[in-house]
Structures are given as C-alpha cells and as structure tokens.
Design a protein around this motif. Structure first.
Motif, PDB file in Angstrom:
ATOM      1  N   GLN A 380       0.973  -1.202  -0.032  1.00 48.19           N
ATOM      2  CA  GLN A 380       0.042   0.221   0.134  1.00 48.19           C
ATOM      3  C   GLN A 380       0.791   1.294  -0.113  1.00 48.19           C
ATOM      4  O   GLN A 380       0.297   2.342  -0.588  1.00 48.19           O
ATOM      5  CB  GLN A 380      -1.119   0.034   1.150  1.00 48.19           C
ATOM      6  CG  GLN A 380      -2.043  -1.143   1.060  1.00 48.19           C
ATOM      7  CD  GLN A 380      -2.929  -1.278  -0.086  1.00 48.19           C
ATOM      8  OE1 GLN A 380      -2.297  -1.898  -1.097  1.00 48.19           O
ATOM      9  NE2 GLN A 380      -3.821  -0.556  -0.216  1.00 48.19           N
ATOM     10  N   TYR A 381       1.982   1.225   0.649  1.00 44.42           N
ATOM     11  CA  TYR A 381       2.997   2.242   0.688  1.00 44.42           C
ATOM     12  C   TYR A 381       3.593   2.530  -0.647  1.00 44.42           C
ATOM     13  O   TYR A 381       3.511   3.886  -1.283  1.00 44.42           O
ATOM     14  CB  TYR A 381       3.919   2.115   1.612  1.00 44.42           C
ATOM     15  CG  TYR A 381       5.041   3.447   1.404  1.00 44.42           C
ATOM     16  CD1 TYR A 381       4.872   4.429   2.172  1.00 44.42           C
ATOM     17  CD2 TYR A 381       6.282   3.139   0.842  1.00 44.42           C
ATOM     18  CE1 TYR A 381       5.814   5.528   2.022  1.00 44.42           C
ATOM     19  CE2 TYR A 381       7.158   4.154   0.761  1.00 44.42           C
ATOM     20  CZ  TYR A 381       6.792   5.223   1.095  1.00 44.42           C
ATOM     21  OH  TYR A 381       7.912   6.429   1.119  1.00 44.42           O
ATOM     22  N   TRP A 382       3.846   1.637  -1.428  1.00 46.13           N
ATOM     23  CA  TRP A 382       4.227   1.531  -2.875  1.00 46.13           C
ATOM     24  C   TRP A 382       3.162   2.223  -3.786  1.00 46.13           C
ATOM     25  O   TRP A 382       3.319   2.961  -4.519  1.00 46.13           O
ATOM     26  CB  TRP A 382       4.787   0.173  -3.170  1.00 46.13           C
ATOM     27  CG  TRP A 382       4.796   0.115  -4.671  1.00 46.13           C
ATOM     28  CD1 TRP A 382       4.221  -0.591  -5.507  1.00 46.13           C
ATOM     29  CD2 TRP A 382       5.679   0.893  -5.650  1.00 46.13           C
ATOM     30  NE1 TRP A 382       4.470  -0.691  -6.768  1.00 46.13           N
ATOM     31  CE2 TRP A 382       5.519   0.290  -7.056  1.00 46.13           C
ATOM     32  CE3 TRP A 382       6.715   1.746  -5.416  1.00 46.13           C
ATOM     33  CZ2 TRP A 382       6.249   0.765  -8.062  1.00 46.13           C
ATOM     34  CZ3 TRP A 382       7.654   2.130  -6.663  1.00 46.13           C
ATOM     35  CH2 TRP A 382       7.110   1.773  -7.816  1.00 46.13           C
ATOM     36  N   ALA A 383       2.014   1.720  -3.449  1.00 44.64           N
ATOM     37  CA  ALA A 383       0.702   2.124  -4.375  1.00 44.64           C
ATOM     38  C   ALA A 383       0.472   3.579  -4.251  1.00 44.64           C
ATOM     39  O   ALA A 383       0.148   4.209  -5.063  1.00 44.64           O
ATOM     40  CB  ALA A 383      -0.676   1.272  -4.072  1.00 44.64           C
ATOM     41  N   ALA A 384       0.632   3.775  -3.119  1.00 45.12           N
ATOM     42  CA  ALA A 384       0.215   5.508  -2.464  1.00 45.12           C
ATOM     43  C   ALA A 384       1.274   6.352  -3.174  1.00 45.12           C
ATOM     44  O   ALA A 384       0.847   7.356  -3.637  1.00 45.12           O
ATOM     45  CB  ALA A 384       0.092   5.730  -1.139  1.00 45.12           C
ATOM     46  N   THR A 385       2.569   6.111  -2.906  1.00 46.37           N
ATOM     47  CA  THR A 385       3.692   7.238  -3.216  1.00 46.37           C
ATOM     48  C   THR A 385       4.499   6.849  -4.427  1.00 46.37           C
ATOM     49  O   THR A 385       4.987   7.582  -4.797  1.00 46.37           O
ATOM     50  CB  THR A 385       4.491   6.882  -2.069  1.00 46.37           C
ATOM     51  OG1 THR A 385       5.310   5.555  -1.978  1.00 46.37           O
ATOM     52  CG2 THR A 385       3.994   6.912  -0.765  1.00 46.37           C
ATOM     53  N   GLY A 386       4.427   5.637  -4.948  1.00 45.98           N
ATOM     54  CA  GLY A 386       5.396   5.347  -6.170  1.00 45.98           C
ATOM     55  C   GLY A 386       6.854   5.667  -5.742  1.00 45.98           C
ATOM     56  O   GLY A 386       7.442   6.158  -6.618  1.00 45.98           O
TER      57      GLY A 386
END
Length: 635
Positions: A380-386
């Motif tokens: 989810q962190y990767w999805a939100a921030t790229g």
C-alpha cells in the motif's frame, strides 16, 4: 486524563511518568517501556478564589476547568481571579524540539485591579525509576539553572541483537514552588503592550544521543515554535468537517491528535532517535504488565498504518523502516524453524525479536498473519507514493523476504480460535505477499536480488479459500460453523482492507453472519470494518449505526481518550481503535480505495456533516493520484 506527546516523548497529564520512543527495559517477554520520572507534573494553587474560563471549538475540548487544545497540541489550565487577572498553565511536548517537555505558567494583568498574584506550586515526579539506574542529581552548569541526571537501563531486551544498555540524560530547569508577581511587572508589561507575563517555566529535556543545552532556546520562543510545528503538521494532513455533528468532528480531531502524538513528524535524520514502532496504548503508556508494555503488533500495519498513509505518507515510511531495521531477527526466527524468508514477531519492541510474554504462547507461536500484514502495508505504501527509491534501493529485497507462512494449526485475527487450518484471512494475505513480491521483482528488474520461484506463485494461485456454497458465505477456517462466537473482525477484513474480490451478496452475508457472533467485549476496531462494509454495499443506515458502535462505547469524556474494550477495560488511550475509526471515515465515508494501479473516491457525507474535506500535501505522491486524494472537497 489525556496525554501529550511528540513522537519522541509522551506523558499522561497529572502522571509522574514520561516514556520515550525506543527506550525499553527488561529481557524478551518482560521488555517494557522504561519509566522516566516526570519533572513537569506540576500543579498550581492560586491563593485567591477563582472563576474558570474555558473555550471550545473543533480543535478544543473543555471541562470547565481545563482544556486539551488539539490544534497546538497542549493541555491548558486557565483560571480568572476575582480581581480580573488570568493565570494560565500550559503543558506540552515540544513538537519541533522533541527532546523537550514543558510546563509554562503565565499571568495576564490586562484586566486586573490588584497589585500582585501569589502562586504556590507543587511537583510530583513520583518514585525512583525501577527501570533506569540514575546518578544523583547535580547542578546543571551549561545553561539555565537546573538539575542534571544521567542513567542507564538495567536489562537488555535480547543480547543477540542489543549489544549494550541504553544511556539516558535528563535535565530540568529549576522552579520556585512559591511565586509572587508584583505590580511593577504589570506596569512594565502594559508599557510594552504585552498581555501576559511568563511567570515560570519548567523544562525537562530527555535524550540518549545528543547534548542538550537549555540556554540555546529562548523561553519566549518555545511556545510559538511548538504551535508553528503543529500547524505545519495539520496543514500537511487533516480531515476537516463542518455541520451540526460537532461531536463526530471532535472525535475525528482527537483520534488524529493522539495518533500523531505517538508519531515522528519529520523523516529520519541524524538528529532523531530511530523510530521504534506504535503500540496499542500509545507512546504515553506501556508500563510492565500494562497496556501491552509498549509493544508493537499487527495493530500497527492493519489498523494505524492506513490513515497515516493517506494523510501523512512521509511518516508512514517510518513505520515500515521500523520493521525493515529489525529484519535480522525476523530472518533468524524463520531460519530457526527451517523456513525461508522472514518471520516477524507477534509482539515487537526495540530489537525486533519476539517479546510476547509467556502468558500468551498461542498468540506468540500461531499468529502467522502478521508477516503478511507487514507485506500488505508495504504494498500500500508503494501504491500510494510510487517511491521508487524505497522499492529499488532501501527496500529492494524486503518484499521477497516477507514470505514465511504456515497454513496449518494457526491462529487467525480471531484470537478465540488458536489452532485452526486454512484461516481464510491468513491464506489470502499470504497469497498477496507472494504476488507483491513478484510485482516488486518486475518493477525493480536488475536491482532486485533474487527472484520469486514459480513454485511460490503456484502456491499463491492455488491457495485454499474456504467457502460455503450452501450458505453463500466464507467460513473463517476449515470446520467453522455459523453461530460460533468470535473475538473480533476477521473474515470481514477480506472486503476491506484486503479488497478481495467477491460477489456483493457474499460480502453482505459475511457482514451479517459475523456481526451477530462477534463478542460484545471485543476490541474497538471491529465495528469500523463493518461500517466500511455496509457503506460500500450502499446500506447507509447500517453504516451509520456501525460508525457509532465503533467509537461511542469506547470513548471516555471529556478528552476523547479511548479504552480498548467497553466498560473501561483493556489498553488505555487505544490508538488501534482510533486508527480503525479513522479508516471508517477515510475508506467508509470518503470511499477511498487504493490499489497499485489507481486511487478511487466514492464519497458519502457522514451523519450530520455538511462539508467534508481531506487535506494533504502532494509531495512524494504519484502525480496521477494527487487530484483524487488531496485537497478534495467531498460535498
């Protein structure tokens, strides 16, 4: 009473104890937050009779005697003397200079007709710490008049991962216990057009690794720099509500405040102690055998991480770095049972080793899903921030390592069933972990060390997902029978946060079946997930009922603190429940859904709210997602 904190230090108002981020004492299951005596536990006694002055708005809560001001993050006591002078005591954990706790007393003479004000003060730092061996107090000679103590914790958590005890330095300024403010001060103030005189300040500085010199900070600037830093935090991420339901808006504000009080407000740098996780009872609690001893659980990633990610993504990264920095202990635990990857502990403190007390062997040994919870938070962190630097550089092997799973004889999130096979939640989140590892491999390419074996992907594709076709619902595990009591949210987590694709009818059946068998004395966060599920299904009335159920029985007035369970039981100031409640606002009423591909928004106004705004900064967020997430008015 409420607590104050800045992510580094925290204390409960009128308590004799300060706790510090990452400061623990005790071996393994006895590891707990180390108690530091509080030098800011000061009470004032005004010699004249008083009339109380108080105020309230969206960011302030009054008790007719005192105020917890959420905006600037401080506790305020204010009294008006019969002669018109106003005495105010402010207590706060400095948000910009996070090694400082401050109590400041001011007198406003602008409406006074008397010549002087006399105050008697008392302080109560409590007994000597049983966790830290302090040297005798000595005079502090490098700045403001005061006292200094140095100390050291007594027992390391695990000698394999902690090579030495932790050093602690405490410095506090002196305060006279009997104070008098003469008329000459009043005249001087009026001439300078200042409304108030700072009568006294008690500053307590606590540090482990940097020198504190109290004289470098001007007392007159401490208050304003603290207020300015809180404003910066609120501007960076906030939920703003307008409408007649002021009570709901206050609970939202309070939940964000208490969560933020346990979190750092700036990215890790050389001047800040490493962040050491969120505990269900917040940074202000965690004594031996109380409030989970300050340990971190799945509560961090599943319940508190999602609202932090949506509102303050730069802090969400800190939560993952805490896990990553302790991955050595997780690798060793997996290897110790002849398994690949990393097996994260059910309870974690300073070193990342397992610190669950011996009273709870089933949870320590069988709660396997926490490893998947951490992987899902990473996704989810990767999805939100790229954040490609995080995925490629700092974190390139992390998704691959979070792959330890056993599917037989496990304990699901429902802790009433400690030995089950094929827990549906555990199986789904295990398959998600494998798929995210493959996604990370594809994203990183040459930067990735190792690859995801095809056999693991085959396991993920063929993972057993228990389903009862006759009743058209998901059993919690193999052999579960409808009507069996459960402790807390489990199967309903498939719909959210996991967003496991299922038929809408099955989703409603899951909600209804498990809603009726969940224990009344279970933890607060369960009902927020039911609120999200009903709102997603278009059942607004049920959603509103579940929203109320998610906070009202657990809330303690007047300062919006929470207990874990009803009737004032369980962990105190339960920020796990607050995290779940904030999810019902962000993912229930705002209707946010975050996947690797996109962010969507399907808003519904909360009951009694006429205008609903999510506010945040766009830094480090994928540009194509900014307009969907930030500064978006939901009418």
């Amino acid at each position: 009473m409420p607590s104050i904190g800045n992510g580094q230090l925290a204390t409960g108002i009128y308590t004799d104890t300060v706790y510090m981020n990452g400061l623990y004492n005790g071996e393994k299951g006895e590891s707990h937050r180390a108690r530091i005596p509080s030098q800011i536990n000061i009470r004032m006694d005004v010699t004249l009779s008083v009339l109380c002055v108080y105020f309230a708005d969206c960011f302030n809560i009054d008790t007719s005697l005192s105020v917890l001001s959420f905006g600037p993050g401080m506790f305020i006591e204010r009294v008006t003397l019969v002669d018109g002078a106003i005495v105010e005591q402010r207590t706060f954990a400095h948000r910009a200079i996070t090694s400082l706790l401050i109590t400041q007393i001011t007198v406003d003479f602008s409406q006074s007709v008397s010549d002087s004000v006399t105050l008697s003060l008392s302080d109560n730092p409590g007994p000597v710490s049983e966790d830290i061996t302090f040297t005798p107090s000595q005079n502090y000679t490098q700045g403001l008049p005061g006292k200094e103590q140095t100390g050291q914790t007594k027992v390391v958590e695990d000698a394999q991962y902690q090579s030495s005890l932790t050093n602690v330095t405490v410095i506090y300024s002196e305060v006279r216990m009997h104070l008098q403010s003469p008329l000459s001060c009043r005249l001087l103030l009026l001439m300078k057009k200042h409304p108030a005189l700072i009568l006294t300040v008690r500053i307590q500085a606590i540090t482990t690794n940097i020198e504190i010199i109290l004289s470098v900070w001007l007392i007159s600037e401490l208050y304003q720099t603290h207020v300015d830093q809180w404003k910066k935090i609120w501007d960076s991420g906030n939920i703003l509500m307008e409408g007649p339901n002021l009570e709901l808006a206050k609970v939202v504000c309070g939940s964000m405040y208490y969560l933020l009080s346990s979190l750092p407000n700036e990215p890790i740098d050389a001047n800040r102690r490493r962040f050491s996780g969120l505990s269900p009872g917040s940074l202000a609690n965690g004594a031996f055998l109380r409030d989970y001893q300050g340990h971190s659980f799945w509560d961090t990633e599943t319940w508190m991480f999602p609202p932090v990610l949506m509102l303050w993504p730069y802090v969400a990264k800190d939560l993952l770095l805490y896990r990553m920095s302790n991955i050595g202990a997780a690798r060793d635990r997996a290897a110790g049972s002849n398994n690949q990857g990393a097996r994260f502990p059910w309870e974690s403190a300073f070193t990342g080793t397992e610190v669950t007390p011996d009273c709870c062997p089933e949870t320590r040994d069988n709660q396997q899903h926490i490893t998947g919870d951490i992987s899902f938070a990473s996704r989810q962190y990767w999805a939100a921030t790229g954040d490609t630097k995080w995925l490629y550089g700092e974190n390139y092997s992390f998704p691959l390592e979070v792959l330890y799973f056993i599917f037989q004889c496990v304990m699901p999130p429902d802790e009433d069933h400690p030995y089950v096979d094929n827990s549906i939640y555990t199986n789904v989140i295990a398959s998600y972990s494998i798929f995210f590892a493959k996604h990370a491999e594809c994203e990183c390419g040459a930067w990735m060390t190792g690859d995801v074996p095809e056999t693991w992907l085959d396991v993920a594709r063929k993972m057993k997902i228990p389903f009862d076709a006759e009743r058209n619902y998901h059993p919690e595990f193999d052999g579960y029978q409808p009507g069996e009591t459960i402790k807390q949210a489990d199967v309903v987590l498939l719909g959210f946060p996991l967003m496991y694709v299922t038929d809408p009818v099955v989703r409603r059946n899951d909600l209804d079946i498990y809603e009726n068998v969940t224990r009344v004395d279970g933890p607060a966060m369960t009902w927020s997930m039911h609120a999200i599920g009903h709102l997603e299904s278009g059942e607004e009335a049920k959603g509103a009922a579940m929203l109320n159920r998610s906070y009202q029985p657990y809330l303690i007035e007047p300062f919006k603190v929470w207990n874990e369970a009803q009737n004032h039981k369980g962990a105190f100031n339960f920020i796990t429940g607050m995290g779940g409640f904030l999810q019902s606002i962000l993912f229930g009423y705002a209707g946010l859904r975050l996947t690797v591909e996109k962010l969507t928004c399907n808003p519904i106004l909360p009951p009694g709210i006429t205008n609903f705004t999510l506010q945040g900064e766009s830094e480090n967020i994928k540009e194509e997602k900014i307009n969907s997430l930030l500064n978006c008015n939901l009418f």
